[in-house]
Design an enzyme around this catalytic site. Structure first.
Site, PDB file in Angstrom:
ATOM      1  N   GLU A   1      -4.867   7.178   7.717  1.00 15.68           N
ATOM      2  CA  GLU A   1      -3.957   8.211   7.575  1.00 15.68           C
ATOM      3  C   GLU A   1      -4.684   9.553   6.954  1.00 15.68           C
ATOM      4  O   GLU A   1      -5.030   9.380   5.932  1.00 15.68           O
ATOM      5  CB  GLU A   1      -2.730   7.771   6.796  1.00 15.68           C
ATOM      6  CG  GLU A   1      -1.756   8.830   6.718  1.00 15.68           C
ATOM      7  CD  GLU A   1      -0.549   8.553   7.677  1.00 15.68           C
ATOM      8  OE1 GLU A   1       0.668   9.172   7.890  1.00 15.68           O
ATOM      9  OE2 GLU A   1      -0.885   7.720   8.592  1.00 15.68           O
TER      10      GLU A   1
ATOM     11  N   ARG B   1      -1.571   9.068  17.066  1.00 11.77           N
ATOM     12  CA  ARG B   1      -0.613   7.926  17.164  1.00 11.77           C
ATOM     13  C   ARG B   1       0.135   8.004  18.861  1.00 11.77           C
ATOM     14  O   ARG B   1       0.402   7.304  19.412  1.00 11.77           O
ATOM     15  CB  ARG B   1       0.675   8.175  16.280  1.00 11.77           C
ATOM     16  CG  ARG B   1       1.728   7.069  16.460  1.00 11.77           C
ATOM     17  CD  ARG B   1       2.519   6.990  15.305  1.00 11.77           C
ATOM     18  NE  ARG B   1       3.931   6.080  15.390  1.00 11.77           N
ATOM     19  CZ  ARG B   1       4.793   5.793  14.621  1.00 11.77           C
ATOM     20  NH1 ARG B   1       4.543   6.170  13.657  1.00 11.77           N
ATOM     21  NH2 ARG B   1       5.750   5.420  14.968  1.00 11.77           N
TER      22      ARG B   1
ATOM     23  N   LYS C   1       2.625   4.583   1.241  1.00 13.03           N
ATOM     24  CA  LYS C   1       2.915   5.184   2.633  1.00 13.03           C
ATOM     25  C   LYS C   1       2.904   6.512   2.596  1.00 13.03           C
ATOM     26  O   LYS C   1       3.602   7.328   1.894  1.00 13.03           O
ATOM     27  CB  LYS C   1       4.541   4.886   3.025  1.00 13.03           C
ATOM     28  CG  LYS C   1       4.829   5.148   4.328  1.00 13.03           C
ATOM     29  CD  LYS C   1       6.234   4.898   4.661  1.00 13.03           C
ATOM     30  CE  LYS C   1       6.337   5.111   6.461  1.00 13.03           C
ATOM     31  NZ  LYS C   1       5.785   6.639   6.749  1.00 13.03           N
TER      32      LYS C   1
ATOM     33  N   GLU D   1       0.782  -1.057  -0.001  1.00 17.64           N
ATOM     34  CA  GLU D   1       0.095   0.042  -0.101  1.00 17.64           C
ATOM     35  C   GLU D   1       0.904   1.412   0.027  1.00 17.64           C
ATOM     36  O   GLU D   1       1.974   1.309   0.391  1.00 17.64           O
ATOM     37  CB  GLU D   1      -0.843  -0.009   1.163  1.00 17.64           C
ATOM     38  CG  GLU D   1      -1.735  -1.243   1.302  1.00 17.64           C
ATOM     39  CD  GLU D   1      -2.402  -1.327   2.501  1.00 17.64           C
ATOM     40  OE1 GLU D   1      -3.487  -2.144   2.785  1.00 17.64           O
ATOM     41  OE2 GLU D   1      -2.164  -0.381   3.698  1.00 17.64           O
TER      42      GLU D   1
END
Length: 577
Positions: free
Chosen positions: A294, A264, A244, A242
């Site tokens: 994300e 995070r 980044k 995938e």
């Protein structure tokens, strides 16, 4: 349970850097604490009143704390301020000026008063907070007051990590066989107080039943790194690859109409990104769900993504609507942890991916999208995908084992990141923790910082080991702002969990993480990263700051083991054609 016992235990913890000794001290304390209060003790040993993702602030600045101490002790505030300038520790100052034996307050009484201080709001709240704290301190002995002041100031400094607390819980309530059960429960529900209380009141089997729950963050799975597509295929075989993204990692939780967005660092950012909250209600088909994604800011006119420096400006408490209109976000979902009663964390990634695609409904706005993916065992196909992502301005790719579970809180080769090209030099950035700084000379002295002392993390021993002195990469304004931030967390001596041979001009609590680019990793007698016996350690050569990573916890920094692996890769990897 008397607060005096807690304070005496904290003093013993503070006096040692030996992890086994800390474990034994905490284990003995946990056996004394009433089972229904053990969660409070765990939180207080972490320097807080609740799990880290619960936004509780005392709201008393360093300027106001001396006033409360002075009122409690019946001495002039100027005397407290003068002592603070000498000692650099308000906890020790409180211990010195509060000479009485204390009133024998209980843990429950101290905890309730601290909650009351944090909860004070509205007109006159500051004066009320100061008065409440002064009244509490006036009823404590000096030693008891030392740790109350440090907790309120946010500088407890016990040097006790999560791993040590888990070891102590196992020692107190279940033995060695309970340790992996405790750790698994904590990674799936990041609340050590909850885990400890359940263990103490209901036993190991109750802890074994813990799974993901909306509203409590799961510790994020993390990726290892390899230098090439060929190495990844050789290591794993078939991978699901995938993009980044260079954005803000968010863990999305839904329980009916209630939505949480956790960073995070386990911060609750639900109010910060309203367009994502609205999209979850529109697009997520499950009533109860947890998934990873994300977030990236983009230009709505062109569809192009902005760099991380723009995306991170969305992390703010004010002018939220204005920033949403200027820099809207897209969230790329990439993993599923929970959906309508099904815990997906033990299931293979290929199954989690299929369920994720079914979970996210397409929407005309498409604020939430499932990230694209290829599945391949061909290193050439993986290399082409990697180059295509770099061409689009992304960081690279993450390759995942299709048959691997979601390994919460762990960094392993179930996920492998490949970032922009390796050569024989170090061309991938690393994240280091600032543990101190040198003042410098000339113009650098005018900026306030000559160079930062950067460290990497050793999770096995809960130590930060130095790896670099960093003196470039930021603008003059950024250096001055960083000096201001660091001076808020400066400490009078090197923290016991920092392993350093360098003599800093100023030591700080390990809190801020910076992303650093260096030319290469070299052997160094100056730094403690990887240092064993008489062998030299490892250091970053010509390091420069790329950016401050406010989305990283100190424990999320590059590890000592990663630096050693990068050094080995650096020695063997040929340049790309």
């Amino acid at each position: 349970m008397q607060w005096r016992v807690i304070a005496e235990t904290m003093a013993r913890l503070e006096a040692t850097t030996r992890r086994l000794e800390q474990q034994a001290i905490l284990g003995a304390l946990f056996r004394q604490v009433p089972p229904d209060q053990i969660d409070r003790v765990i939180y207080l040993c972490q320097g807080q009143l609740a799990p880290p993702w619960v936004n509780i602030e005392f709201g008393l600045s360093e300027r106001l704390l001396p006033r409360a101490i002075a009122q409690a002790a019946g001495v002039p505030e100027a005397q407290v301020v003068a002592l603070y300038k000498q000692q650099g520790d308000l906890g020790l100052v409180a211990e010195e000026v509060l000479r009485g034996p204390g009133a024998g307050l209980t843990l429950a009484e101290v905890y309730a008063r601290l909650q009351e201080i944090a909860a004070a709001r509205g007109a006159g709240a500051i004066s009320r907070k100061v008065s409440l704290l002064a009244d509490l301190l006036s009823r404590l002995s000096g030693l008891e007051a030392r740790y109350v002041v440090r907790i309120v100031q946010g500088r407890l400094r016990l040097g006790v990590g999560d791993a040590t607390i888990m070891d102590a819980l196992a020692e107190a309530f279940g033995g060695k066989e309970a340790r992996p059960v405790i750790e698994r429960a904590y990674t799936l529900r990041a609340d050590l107080g909850l885990v400890g209380r359940l263990l103490a009141t209901q036993g190991v089997e109750a802890v074994r039943q813990i799974g993901p729950e909306p509203g409590t963050p799961v510790l994020p799975a993390l990726a290892e790194r390899l230098p090439s597509a060929e190495e990844i295929i050789r290591k794993v075989g078939t991978v699901a690859a995938e993009p980044k993204y260079d954005g803000l990692r968010l863990q999305v939780h839904r329980d009916g109409e209630r939505i949480w967005l956790f960073s995070r660092r386990l911060e609750d950012l639900s109010e910060t990104f309203p367009e994502i909250v609205r999209a979850v209600r529109r697009q997520v088909r499950a009533r109860r769900a947890i998934f990873d994604g994300e977030a990236l800011a983009y230009n709505p006119e062109t569809g192009e993504f902005f760099p991380f420096q723009i995306t991170v400006t969305r992390r703010r408490k004010y002018r939220i609507q204005e920033m949403e209109e200027r820099y809207p976000l897209r969230l790329f979902a990439f993993d599923l942890l929970l959906a309508d009663g099904t815990d997906y964390t033990p299931r293979p990634f290929r199954e989690r991916r299929a369920a994720l695609e079914a979970l996210i409904a397409r929407d005309p706005d498409d604020t939430i999208q499932v990230t694209e993916q290829i599945v391949t065992a061909d290193p050439r196909a993986l290399e082409r995908f990697f180059l295509a992502m770099v061409e689009r301005g992304l960081e690279g790719i993450v390759a995942k084992r299709p048959d691997a579970p979601y390994h919460a809180g762990a960094r392993n080769f179930n996920w492998i990141k490949l970032k922009r090209s390796y050569t024989g030099r170090l061309s991938e950035t690393v994240d280091v923790v600032i543990v101190g700084y040198l003042l410098g000379r000339g113009k650098r002295a005018q900026l306030g910082i000559g160079s930062l002392i950067g460290a990497v993390y050793d999770p096995e021993n809960n130590r930060f080991r130095t790896v670099a002195k960093i003196g470039s990469g930021l603008s003059e304004e950024e250096w001055r702002e960083l000096r201001r931030l660091l001076d808020e967390i400066r400490v009078p001596v090197k923290p016991p969990y920092v392993d350093a041979q360098i003599a800093a001009d100023v030591w700080v609590e390990p809190r801020y993480v910076v992303e650093v680019l260096a030319d290469e990793i070299t052997r160094s007698p100056l730094h403690t990263c990887g240092k064993r016996n008489e062998e030299p350690g490892y250091s970053l050569r010509f390091p420069r700051v790329v950016r401050i990573r406010f989305d990283r916890r100190p424990e999320d920094a590059t590890t000592e083991a990663e630096i050693l692996r990068l050094y080995e890769q650096q020695q063997t990897v040929p340049e790309r054609a």
